[in-house]
Motif scaffolding. Structure first.
Motif, PDB file in Angstrom:
ATOM      1  N   GLU A   1      -8.322   2.803  -1.298  1.00 13.35           N
ATOM      2  CA  GLU A   1      -6.969   2.323  -2.026  1.00 13.35           C
ATOM      3  C   GLU A   1      -7.278   1.071  -2.962  1.00 13.35           C
ATOM      4  O   GLU A   1      -6.453   0.882  -3.923  1.00 13.35           O
ATOM      5  CB  GLU A   1      -5.964   2.093  -1.059  1.00 13.35           C
TER       6      GLU A   1
ATOM      7  N   GLY B   1      -4.570   3.786   7.050  1.00 15.01           N
ATOM      8  CA  GLY B   1      -5.059   3.976   5.713  1.00 15.01           C
ATOM      9  C   GLY B   1      -5.592   5.495   5.543  1.00 15.01           C
ATOM     10  O   GLY B   1      -5.108   6.276   6.644  1.00 15.01           O
TER      11      GLY B   1
ATOM     12  N   TYR C   1      -6.515  -7.446   2.220  1.00 20.01           N
ATOM     13  CA  TYR C   1      -6.833  -6.386   3.098  1.00 20.01           C
ATOM     14  C   TYR C   1      -6.155  -6.695   4.369  1.00 20.01           C
ATOM     15  O   TYR C   1      -6.147  -7.825   5.062  1.00 20.01           O
ATOM     16  CB  TYR C   1      -8.057  -6.207   3.264  1.00 20.01           C
TER      17      TYR C   1
ATOM     18  N   ASP D   1      -7.780  -0.069   3.141  1.00 18.16           N
ATOM     19  CA  ASP D   1      -9.090   0.603   3.088  1.00 18.16           C
ATOM     20  C   ASP D   1      -9.718   0.346   1.609  1.00 18.16           C
ATOM     21  O   ASP D   1      -8.779   0.139   0.672  1.00 18.16           O
ATOM     22  CB  ASP D   1      -9.228   2.011   3.471  1.00 18.16           C
TER      23      ASP D   1
ATOM     24  N   ALA E   1      -8.714   0.817   8.370  1.00 17.02           N
ATOM     25  CA  ALA E   1      -9.341   2.251   8.176  1.00 17.02           C
ATOM     26  C   ALA E   1     -10.388   2.387   8.721  1.00 17.02           C
ATOM     27  O   ALA E   1     -11.259   3.246   9.008  1.00 17.02           O
ATOM     28  CB  ALA E   1      -9.128   2.678   6.706  1.00 17.02           C
TER      29      ALA E   1
ATOM     30  N   GLU F   1       0.175   2.032   6.669  1.00 18.12           N
ATOM     31  CA  GLU F   1      -0.734   0.977   6.007  1.00 18.12           C
ATOM     32  C   GLU F   1      -1.583   0.464   7.105  1.00 18.12           C
ATOM     33  O   GLU F   1      -2.749  -0.377   6.709  1.00 18.12           O
ATOM     34  CB  GLU F   1       0.090   0.094   5.358  1.00 18.12           C
TER      35      GLU F   1
ATOM     36  N   PRO G   1       0.942  -1.189  -0.102  1.00 15.76           N
ATOM     37  CA  PRO G   1      -0.142   0.123  -0.216  1.00 15.76           C
ATOM     38  C   PRO G   1       0.967   1.457   0.037  1.00 15.76           C
ATOM     39  O   PRO G   1       2.050   1.285   0.313  1.00 15.76           O
ATOM     40  CB  PRO G   1      -0.880  -0.263   1.114  1.00 15.76           C
TER      41      PRO G   1
END
Length: 304
Positions: free
Chosen positions: A169, A131, A188, A166, A197, A128, A118
């Motif tokens: 992204e 988020g 995730y 999140d 997030a 990360e 990320p």
């Protein structure tokens, strides 16, 4: 072009596949210096032999997928440390090449997954796990596009779009994947039944379910206790194979740069994960080759 071995998606349709474990902890175990904000990217630049050795250790432990050392390699972060664009592109290519060499030397079929971490990973401040960086979907897509293109040029079997905190992204990354047509998994990082997030998991997983490029969806870099609820949330919105590669239950403190580890972590409920749809299973931070070997001996339906 992808490497010449059977598509990972076809294997996942038939059986469970064993992922590798944490790259950074294996590099640290080999005596590598991961300080300075570039993490495993520093070792990729300075000690590529050690990166290949780490991949080889996982392949020898039975891993069938090796994730490259590109997680924290970003053009902006490396430019701030004196690497020009061509040098960073070469490092992205190197990350795939090193994993491919270890895969080719293995005594079983091994796929190479090019890690796409990320935006927060390149900040090296734990972002990360939060988020919502204040960037738009378009800005995030612009950040991810050049390194995805560079990684694909090196010919991995699949992209490992991982530790995404999140849905914003994820949307940006899926936009770029649609442009390339490349196969990818999307994973995730989650906590307490939501994305890191704080977003709802069903909506996040539904985004991935709508993408023809995504061959598997699930979670990584999370507490093992968060895996099963997340897999069930994913299974409610997608028929794609699911994936799980959590940490060992430790919690990362970005401010101190230390892990807080539980004294007696419970065993992973692999049968329950498999029953929920997980077909791509391995480990993330603080999971080493010995753990992967043990997982492989317990993983249901692993071989054809």
């Amino acid at each position: 072009m992808p490497r010449a071995c059977g598509p990972l998606a076809e294997a996942l349709a038939r059986r469970a596949v064993l992922l590798d474990g944490g790259l950074s902890n294996q590099l640290a175990a080999q005596g590598c210096d991961l300080s300075g904000g570039l993490w495993s990217g520093r070792v990729l630049a300075e000690r590529p032999d050690q990166v290949e050795a780490a991949h080889t250790a996982y392949a020898r432990a039975g891993a069938e997928v090796l994730i490259t050392a590109s997680y924290q390699v970003g053009y902006e972060a490396f430019a701030a440390r004196g690497h020009d664009r061509a040098e960073t592109t070469a490092l992205l290519h190197r990350s795939v090449r090193l994993a491919a060499r270890a895969a080719e030397a293995a005594d079983h079929e091994v796929w190479v997954a090019a890690s796409v971490g990320p935006y927060g990973a390149v900040l090296a401040d734990g972002s990360e796990y939060r988020g919502r960086y204040g960037l738009s979907v378009r800005e995030l897509a612009a950040f991810h596009r050049p390194r995805i293109e560079a990684l694909l040029a090196a010919g991995p079997d699949v992209l490992a779009v991982e530790t995404i905190p999140d849905a914003d992204e994820a949307e940006a990354l899926l936009t770029v994947l649609a442009e390339t047509g490349a196969p990818a998994w999307l994973s995730y990082t989650v906590a307490a039944g939501r994305t890191r997030a704080g977003g709802p998991l069903p909506e996040a997983f539904a985004l991935a379910a709508a993408s023809p490029q995504v061959i598997a969806v699930g979670v990584n870099c999370c507490d093992p206790a968060d895996v099963l609820p997340a897999l069930r949330a994913a299974a409610a919105v997608t028929t794609e194979p699911l994936l799980a590669y959590p940490n060992d239950g430790s919690v990362w403190n970005a401010a101190t740069g230390t892990w807080h580890t539980p004294e007696a972590p419970p065993p992973w409920p692999l049968q329950a994960w498999h029953a929920a749809g997980a077909r791509l299973i391995g480990g993330c931070c603080r999971i080493g080759p010995e753990h992967i070997a043990a997982l492989g001996s317990l993983l249901p339906d692993r071989r054809p």
